[in-house]
Design a protein around this motif. Structure first.
Motif, PDB file in Angstrom:
ATOM      1  N   LEU A 162       5.872  -5.381   8.991  1.00  0.00           N
ATOM      2  CA  LEU A 162       4.625  -5.919   8.457  1.00  0.00           C
ATOM      3  C   LEU A 162       3.738  -4.786   7.946  1.00  0.00           C
ATOM      4  CD1 LEU A 162       3.961  -8.485  11.311  1.00  0.00           C
ATOM      5  CD2 LEU A 162       4.358  -9.084   8.920  1.00  0.00           C
ATOM      6  N   ILE A 163       3.368  -4.860   6.676  1.00  0.00           N
ATOM      7  CA  ILE A 163       2.538  -3.839   6.030  1.00  0.00           C
ATOM      8  C   ILE A 163       1.366  -4.512   5.320  1.00  0.00           C
ATOM      9  CG2 ILE A 163       2.449  -2.035   4.250  1.00  0.00           C
ATOM     10  CD1 ILE A 163       4.091  -1.167   6.564  1.00  0.00           C
ATOM     11  N   PHE A 164       0.154  -4.035   5.581  1.00  0.00           N
ATOM     12  CA  PHE A 164      -1.003  -4.471   4.792  1.00  0.00           C
ATOM     13  C   PHE A 164      -0.993  -3.681   3.491  1.00  0.00           C
ATOM     14  CE2 PHE A 164      -5.337  -4.055   3.301  1.00  0.00           C
ATOM     15  CZ  PHE A 164      -5.799  -5.361   3.361  1.00  0.00           C
ATOM     16  N   SER A 165      -0.962  -4.389   2.345  1.00  0.00           N
ATOM     17  CA  SER A 165      -0.737  -3.711   1.074  1.00  0.00           C
ATOM     18  C   SER A 165      -1.931  -3.694   0.127  1.00  0.00           C
ATOM     19  CB  SER A 165       0.460  -4.341   0.343  1.00  0.00           C
ATOM     20  OG  SER A 165       0.280  -5.746   0.189  1.00  0.00           O
ATOM     21  N   GLU A 166      -2.993  -4.479   0.395  1.00  0.00           N
ATOM     22  CA  GLU A 166      -4.146  -4.411  -0.512  1.00  0.00           C
ATOM     23  C   GLU A 166      -5.363  -5.089   0.084  1.00  0.00           C
ATOM     24  OE1 GLU A 166      -3.633  -5.676  -4.689  1.00  0.00           O
ATOM     25  OE2 GLU A 166      -5.663  -6.480  -4.554  1.00  0.00           O
ATOM     26  N   GLY A 167      -6.499  -4.446  -0.096  1.00  0.00           N
ATOM     27  CA  GLY A 167      -7.784  -5.034   0.245  1.00  0.00           C
ATOM     28  C   GLY A 167      -8.890  -4.247  -0.433  1.00  0.00           C
ATOM     29  N   CYS A 168      -9.927  -4.934  -0.882  1.00  0.00           N
ATOM     30  CA  CYS A 168     -11.101  -4.272  -1.453  1.00  0.00           C
ATOM     31  C   CYS A 168     -12.246  -5.283  -1.462  1.00  0.00           C
ATOM     32  CB  CYS A 168     -10.839  -3.741  -2.858  1.00  0.00           C
ATOM     33  SG  CYS A 168     -10.713  -5.028  -4.121  1.00  0.00           S
TER      34      CYS A 168
END
Length: 589
Positions: free
Chosen positions: A400-406
């Motif tokens: 599990l990888i978090f790949s984007e947030g802004c």
């Protein structure tokens, strides 16, 4: 300015990434974790060992050897606090005591270093977009060097080790483009090229980042859209799908991208199928249903990567928001042929109405018994924090990888959000919730943007941790940057998450033991009131159950507590450069 606290960059860090030496072991799970899909597919077996029902071959996870904790004797503290000069600033060290009086319900954070959960931590990072390199280039080489160092230097910066790069253009590009002049009908992709990535400065920036990190940045590559001629609507944007007859050539496109990047000295660590596959946007998009994405992996991408000797490149799917990730995972993983090619799942955080204008919102009403029955409410949307844990439970052998947030601007000028402390807290809130649920790596969106939150070729402007103000020629480090740094500087690749809890809801906490045995505990207080607490570290044997120290978590602060086996009277380890002069990013903006 106080000197920087000791950085957790152990000598043996090389090679202790997520693919470090592991111990293979059977993982036994109770029958309640079995899914109906797995049972129907004949994946469930049993073992007559009295341990209860066990999940079959797909759940024979590699269990990493536990890290041996130290005999903790002191705590060094790094803190970032609103309305002060503290920006990842050093406090302490303080001694850990075994004779301090404390009860279980006292204000406390309890950490159990021997109770290690999940998989080794992969790292923190950000995204190498066209907009990031363009905005940074406007400030000249000196500022370029400063920002790359601030992010990727493990001693003087945030110590980033992973990143993301777009395959072809994305919304944070200056225009729509493909990887070379890919003519319609050319199913061999003879004119495929990454020369434009060199021109844009994306590849030079990645090389410089890797040199500073002293190891290749582990890159996730994600496409926003295939070339228009491969899609049902023959355009970059909108709700077009990948044409069935172009699935083979599109799979070859990933191969070309990975191999050409390697030729240019930049290994690709992982690929995702599609950025936000259920979003029909006014920028580059491509729609995949769950079955379309699953079948593309099973019938085209997985076999093609293997045929070209790229089976070591990890394949991730979904790359969209938390709200739909469990359903997507259940459908995709139920297909054994597709699942065998998949390393894991990645996701974004969008859908929280506390921060965004577009998600549906619902107010859950309460009255405040301590404030004369004052009416208050809790805002609900579609953030879906629990879904990360549920996917981890569904397939504990996968990743599990978090790949984007802004932070989306949604029509607001970026000037109104500069220095907004809540944005830093949003990042920490998401990091703490996700890593406690099984997340193994965190990738921020654009590494930097200009003073308008772009450039973005369709006006989808956003905030970033670093803002490049071309008018003043200044680099503006935002609260986001410092909040991420409270994690990334002290939780290093190869670390293991450990069991921890808090007796006060205002204290949000996660904890990791690093490969060298040092313990990193991150505590955030978003409230407008200070909260002091006992940090309690469970002892491994001995007459006392834990050692402890009294710590302050001021209002609107984030604190990182680093425990080691030195005595508190010893000077903390620092690098001489930061001891003589604070880094540029430590200056209050």
């Amino acid at each position: 300015m106080p000197t920087a606290p000791p950085l957790l960059v152990p000598e043996a860090l090389q090679g202790q990434q997520a693919n470090s030496a592991k111990l293979a072991a059977d993982v036994e799970y109770q029958s309640g974790l079995m899914t109906a899909a797995a049972a129907a597919a004949g994946q469930v077996t049993s073992k007559a060992d009295g341990a209860g029902a066990a999940i079959g071959n797909w759940c024979r996870a590699d269990v990493p050897a536990p890290i041996k904790p130290l005999a903790y004797r002191r705590v060094c503290i790094a803190r970032t606090q609103k309305d002060t000069e503290e920006r990842i600033s050093a406090l302490g060290p303080l001694p850990l005591r075994t004779d301090a009086p404390s009860l279980s319900q006292d204000p406390s954070v309890f950490v159990f270093p021997n109770a290690q959960a999940g998989k080794p931590w992969i790292g923190f990072g950000g995204s190498f977009t066209e907009s990031a390199t363009h905005s940074l280039r406007q400030l000249g080489q000196e500022r370029w060097n400063e920002v790359v160092k601030a992010y990727f230097d493990p001693e003087h910066g945030l110590g980033y080790t992973i990143g993301r790069v777009h395959i072809g253009s994305c919304d944070f590009s200056l225009s729509s483009w493909t990887c070379g002049d890919l003519k319609e009908g050319d199913h061999e992709l003879e004119d495929f090229s990454l020369d434009y990535y060199e021109t844009l400065g994306i590849l030079p920036m990645i090389r410089e980042a890797s040199a500073l990190a002293k190891e290749p940045i582990q890159l996730l590559a994600s496409p926003w859209s295939p070339p228009p001629w491969m899609k049902t609507k023959r355009q970059y944007e909108g709700d077009g799908h990948l044409l069935p007859e172009c699935r083979g050539v599109w799979a070859l496109h990933y191969v070309k991208f990975v191999k050409e990047m390697a030729k240019r000295g930049i290994p690709i660590w992982a690929i995702s199928i599609q950025n936000e596959p259920e979003a029909a946007q006014i920028w580059e998009s491509c729609i995949y249903s769950a079955t379309e994405e699953r079948d593309f992996i099973r019938d085209h991408l997985g076999p093609t990567m293997h045929q070209h000797g790229l089976e070591g490149v990890r394949i991730l799917f979904w790359d969209h928001n938390r709200d739909g990730m469990l359903e997507r995972a259940a459908i995709t993983y139920a297909d054994l042929e597709a699942a065998k090619y998949i390393w894991g799942m990645c996701w974004h955080w969008y859908g929280d109405p506390r921060f965004e204008t577009w998600p549906p919102r619902h107010e859950v009403s309460f009255t405040d018994r301590q404030q004369d029955e004052k009416a208050i409410f809790e805002l609900k949307g579609r953030a879906g924090f629990d879904n990360v844990r549920k996917v981890a439970e569904l397939r504990p052998d996968k990743h599990l990888i978090f790949s984007e947030g802004c932070q989306e601007l949604s029509g607001r000028p970026l000037s109104k959000l500069l220095g907004d402390w809540k944005l830093g807290e949003r990042y920490a809130l998401n990091i703490i919730n996700d890593v406690n649920s099984g997340c193994e790596g965190f990738i921020d969106w654009n590494l930097c943007l200009d003073e308008e939150g772009g450039p973005n070729h369709v006006g989808n402007t956003c905030a970033a941790a670093v803002i490049c103000d071309s008018a003043s020629q200044k680099v503006l480090y935002q609260p986001i940057f410092w909040y991420i740094g409270q994690f990334s500087r002290y939780i290093r690749p190869g670390a293991r998450r450990v069991s921890c809890s808090t007796s006060r809801d205002t204290l949000e906490v996660t904890a990791f033991v690093n490969p060298d045995g040092r313990l990193a505990v991150v505590v955030m207080n978003q409230s407008d009131l200070s909260e002091s607490f006992w940090l309690k570290v469970a002892c491994d044997g001995g007459p006392e159950p834990f050692s402890s120290v009294w710590v302050d978590a001021p209002a609107r602060s984030i604190v990182t507590l680093v425990a080691d086996d030195k005595v508190a009277e010893e000077a903390p380890e620092t690098n001489t450069a930061s001891a003589q002069q604070p880094e540029p990013w430590q200056a209050k903006q």
